[in-house]
Write a protein that holds these residues in place. Sequence first.
Motif, PDB file in Angstrom:
ATOM      1  N   SER A 154      83.882 102.061 117.772  1.00 31.34           N
ATOM      2  CA  SER A 154      85.303 101.831 118.059  1.00 31.34           C
ATOM      3  C   SER A 154      85.622 100.341 117.993  1.00 31.34           C
ATOM      4  O   SER A 154      86.690  99.940 117.494  1.00 31.34           O
ATOM      5  CB  SER A 154      85.670 102.399 119.425  1.00 31.34           C
ATOM      6  N   CYS A 175      88.117  98.581 115.295  1.00 30.21           N
ATOM      7  CA  CYS A 175      89.180  97.714 115.803  1.00 30.21           C
ATOM      8  C   CYS A 175      89.138  96.365 115.081  1.00 30.21           C
ATOM      9  O   CYS A 175      90.167  95.858 114.611  1.00 30.21           O
ATOM     10  CB  CYS A 175      89.014  97.529 117.310  1.00 30.21           C
ATOM     11  N   ALA A 219      97.111  97.140 116.360  1.00 29.33           N
ATOM     12  CA  ALA A 219      97.288  98.057 117.496  1.00 29.33           C
ATOM     13  C   ALA A 219      98.152  99.248 117.100  1.00 29.33           C
ATOM     14  O   ALA A 219      97.885 100.389 117.491  1.00 29.33           O
ATOM     15  CB  ALA A 219      97.914  97.304 118.666  1.00 29.33           C
ATOM     16  N   ARG A 267      96.916 102.946 117.129  1.00 29.96           N
ATOM     17  CA  ARG A 267      97.630 103.700 118.162  1.00 29.96           C
ATOM     18  C   ARG A 267      97.044 103.446 119.547  1.00 29.96           C
ATOM     19  O   ARG A 267      96.789 104.360 120.331  1.00 29.96           O
ATOM     20  CB  ARG A 267      97.627 105.205 117.844  1.00 29.96           C
ATOM     21  N   VAL A 268      96.826 102.181 119.815  1.00 27.04           N
ATOM     22  CA  VAL A 268      96.381 101.744 121.137  1.00 27.04           C
ATOM     23  C   VAL A 268      97.253 100.570 121.560  1.00 27.04           C
ATOM     24  O   VAL A 268      97.997  99.999 120.755  1.00 27.04           O
ATOM     25  CB  VAL A 268      94.892 101.325 121.138  1.00 27.04           C
ATOM     26  N   ALA A 269      97.159 100.200 122.848  1.00 24.65           N
ATOM     27  CA  ALA A 269      97.962  99.091 123.354  1.00 24.65           C
ATOM     28  C   ALA A 269      97.442  97.759 122.819  1.00 24.65           C
ATOM     29  O   ALA A 269      96.234  97.587 122.622  1.00 24.65           O
ATOM     30  CB  ALA A 269      97.928  99.092 124.880  1.00 24.65           C
ATOM     31  N   SER A 277      94.625  96.009 124.712  1.00 22.05           N
ATOM     32  CA  SER A 277      93.327  96.644 124.514  1.00 22.05           C
ATOM     33  C   SER A 277      92.644  96.096 123.260  1.00 22.05           C
ATOM     34  O   SER A 277      91.432  95.850 123.246  1.00 22.05           O
ATOM     35  CB  SER A 277      93.487  98.158 124.406  1.00 22.05           C
ATOM     36  N   VAL A 278      93.414  95.886 122.197  1.00 23.26           N
ATOM     37  CA  VAL A 278      92.859  95.329 120.963  1.00 23.26           C
ATOM     38  C   VAL A 278      92.364  93.902 121.211  1.00 23.26           C
ATOM     39  O   VAL A 278      91.262  93.522 120.793  1.00 23.26           O
ATOM     40  CB  VAL A 278      93.911  95.350 119.837  1.00 23.26           C
ATOM     41  N   THR A 302      89.136  93.966 123.107  1.00 26.10           N
ATOM     42  CA  THR A 302      88.019  94.425 122.276  1.00 26.10           C
ATOM     43  C   THR A 302      87.511  93.312 121.377  1.00 26.10           C
ATOM     44  O   THR A 302      86.294  93.109 121.228  1.00 26.10           O
ATOM     45  CB  THR A 302      88.451  95.634 121.422  1.00 26.10           C
TER      46      THR A 302
END
Length: 306
Positions: free
Chosen positions: A4, A8, A22, A26-28, A31-32, A35
Motif C-alpha cells: 500500500s 501510494c 489522494a 480515494r484516501v484522505a 494519510s498520503v 505514508t
Amino acid sequence: MDLSALRCFQAVARHEHISRAAEELRVAQPSVSRTIARLERELGVPLFHRQGRRIRLNRYGQTLLRRVDRALHELDDARRELTDAAGLHQGSVSVAAETMLTLTGALTAYRAAHPEVAVHLHQVAAAAMPGRLRAREVDFCLASQPLAGPSLHGIDLAREQVLLAVAEAHPLAGRERVTVPELADEPFITTRPGLWQRALLERLFARHGLRPRITCDGEEPGAIQHLVSAGLGIGLLPAMSRQAAPTAAPVRWLRLDAPDCVRTLTLVWHADAYLSTAARRFRDLVVADLSDGTASGRVRTLPPAR
C-alpha cells in the motif's frame, strides 16, 4: 515497505501532487502525506523536492520509482495470469485508439464470439499511448501514426493512402495531383495536435520548410469531410473515407505528391506485460479483421523513444 505504501508512492510520483494522488487512491490527503513521510524515514533519504505545496521527484525518488514500477507491474501481471489460469472469470480486454471507428468491425465480431468478456475502450492521443501501455492501463493501442518507446511490440495491419479533399467548387477541384508548396496559402481543416491527421499534415509541410495554415482544428475527424464540402477549407483524409461515404458530403479527391502521404494502422502492446487469454484472442481477431495485405503483418519491435 508494504504494498500500500509503494502504490501510494507510485501515485504521488506520477502526479507529483499530493491532492491528486489522494483523489486517485480515494484516501484522505493527510494519510498520503503521512505514508510518504514514513517511507522516507524507512529508506533514510528524501524522495521529493518540496517547494511550498509543490513536490517533485528527486534523484532518490526517480531511482525508487523505476524499481517500484517494475515490481508492481510484475505483481499485477502475476495476479492476472493466476486468475486467467484458474478460470476464475472470463476476462477482460482494454484498448486505446485515436478513433473508435476503425475498431467497429473487429469489436462487433469479438463481442459476438466472446460475449462474456468485458471490453474497455479509451480514446487516447498517440503521444499518451506508450505511457498507458507502460502503466498497464490498457492491453493494446491501435495507432495511426508511429509510436516509440521501450519494450513495445507492434503489428502493422494496413497501409492506406491519404488523399486531399477539396470542395467541388474549389479552384483545385479539376486537378488530379498537387504538391505541398502549392498548398502553402490554403486554409486547412484538421484535428487538434496529437491526432494523426494533424501530425501528418505538419510533417509533410515541415519537409518543405513550411507550416500549414490551419483555420479549424477539432476533436471530430469525421467532421472534416463535411466542413470541406461546405467550402470552409481543405483537408487530408484516408482513402477509406472516399469509399465509406461518397455522397454524404461531396468533395473532390486529389493525390498529394509526397511518397509518405499514408496512414499505417498498427496494433501495439507492451512486450513485458502479461496478456490474458481474452486479450490474446482479441489480438488474433483484430489482426485477421484489419490486415489487408498492404502492410507486413509481422510482429516487430518498435524503436525506443528519443
